[in-house]
Enzyme design. Structure first.
Site, mmCIF file in Angstrom:
data_model
loop_
_atom_site.group_PDB
_atom_site.id
_atom_site.type_symbol
_atom_site.label_atom_id
_atom_site.label_comp_id
_atom_site.label_asym_id
_atom_site.label_seq_id
_atom_site.Cartn_x
_atom_site.Cartn_y
_atom_site.Cartn_z
ATOM 1 N N LYS A 152 5.671 99.067 10.933
ATOM 2 C CA LYS A 152 4.686 98.148 11.159
ATOM 3 C C LYS A 152 5.053 97.506 12.455
ATOM 4 O O LYS A 152 5.912 97.313 13.179
ATOM 5 C CB LYS A 152 5.240 96.888 10.413
ATOM 6 C CG LYS A 152 4.298 95.718 10.189
ATOM 7 C CD LYS A 152 3.125 96.066 9.287
ATOM 8 C CE LYS A 152 1.980 95.179 9.569
ATOM 9 N NZ LYS A 152 0.941 95.511 8.711
ATOM 10 N N SER A 219 1.190 100.847 10.298
ATOM 11 C CA SER A 219 0.015 99.632 10.013
ATOM 12 C C SER A 219 0.437 98.619 10.976
ATOM 13 O O SER A 219 1.747 98.370 11.358
ATOM 14 C CB SER A 219 0.244 99.170 8.607
ATOM 15 O OG SER A 219 1.367 98.604 8.384
#
Length: 345
Positions: A152, A219
């Site tokens: 992330k 992401s």
């Protein structure tokens, strides 16, 4: 080195932490290494479902120093869920010998916080690579043993761009998501030996077309300023029934690779989770036929790709709570995306 188990549980809403009740009673707070989830937001800059989920889960990760990774967007048939990665002792026979001659291991960690002007640049790639190399060494595996590095990473907001001491890679907050994913993926490729340090700039300038990782899953979100990293690998030193295989889709309808990877799951084994990256091909075609994912002014292309690939993956996997994440810059060939299949023998 941490031998692991993975427990997947569907969620009722972004603030749902009831999945903790699904863990074995023997699980201690310090055993929870990571929470990897899909939330029902738009997966874009203003997806606050990710922030809500990380806010409610992070306190449960303090004892272990664990991390949360939430990917927004459950378009189409995709179901919101979490996969809890927990430490698990080796499986040992009564005579003290190992029950299995291998197993899955995981190591989690984070980079330092990034300045706004560093996001999406070679600096982010190199810092990320250095952190991943350290985690690989700590879990006592080699780069070739790694099946997936799931990250992330941060993004730019208007406030960050305005406050930045130097010019940023872009002033468009949505585009910054892609630049951050790309730099992170190039960092993963560098750590795993898929690109060289001399090839970083070329990989970034080509938007991942001349340098990418088949084992990267990245992401981006506004809920953090650094990169949260999960390294998943096989180890001969571990003894547990968890296994993984990996590959990549060449395009958004690459059914063959999904079938090939899932066919490697032995008969009678339990399917645990499948992690897939998806993106609309930037050349505007899929196998020679025009697509409109990049020209829809109402719905971002990553959302179209997530829905399309999500349906394909769910059909193959036989479940809808699969991890399909949009935006695969540098995470497989252009228009395709990385795939990691986890199962339990």
């Amino acid at each position: 080195m941490s031998g692991i188990a993975i427990h997947k549980v569907t969620t009722a809403h972004p603030g749902d932490v009831s999945a903790l009740k699904a863990l074995p009673e023997s699980t201690k707070p310090e055993d929870l290494l990571a929470v990897i989830g899909k939330t029902e937001g738009n997966g874009c800059v203003n997806d606050f479902t990710r922030m809500l989920s990380s806010t409610v889960w992070d306190p449960h990760l303090e004892a272990s120093g664990g991390i949360s990774v939430f990917s927004g967007g459950t378009e189409g048939v995709l179901s919101p869920h979490v996969s809890l990665v927990v430490k698990e002792d080796d499986y040992i026979n009564d005579d003290g010998s190992k029950m299995y001659n291998e197993g899955l291991v995981a190591k989690v960690g984070g980079t330092r916080d990034f300045e706004p002007w560093e996001m999406g640049t070679a600096i982010q790639a190199k810092v990320t690579a250095d952190t991943i190399k350290k985690l690989i060494a700590e879990v006592e595996v080699e780069a070739d043993d790694v099946h997936m590095v799931l990250v992330k990473c941060p993004l730019l907001t208007t406030a960050k761009v305005v406050a930045s001491a130097k010019d940023c890679v872009t002033t468009d907050t949505y585009k910054s998501m892609g630049y951050s994913r790309l730099a992170t993926a190039v960092g993963i490729a560098l750590a795993l030996g898929e690109v060289t340090e001399d090839g970083i700039d070329d990989a970034l300038e080509s938007y991942g077309q001349r340098g990418w990782s088949s084992r990267a899953s990245c992401s981006s979100g506004a809920e953090l300023e650094n990169c949260h990293i999960v390294v998943l690998a096989s180890s001969k030193k571990a003894s547990n029934p968890y296994r993984a295989v990996h590959g990549y889709m060449a395009d958004a309808i690459d059914l063959k690779v999904l079938l090939d990877l899932t066919s490697k799951i032995p008969h009678g084994a339990e399917r645990v989770q499948i992690f897939v990256k998806a993106e609309p091909s930037t050349d505007g075609v899929v196998r020679g036929k025009r697509h409109t994912m990049m020209t829809d002014s109402d719905i971002q292309g990553t959302r179209h790709a997530r829905a399309a690939v999500g349906g394909l993956v769910a059909g193959v996997w036989g479940e809808t709570d699969v991890y399909v994440s949009g935006g695969a810059e540098g995470q497989g060939p252009m228009g395709g995306g990385s795939v990691c299949v986890v199962y339990k023998v």
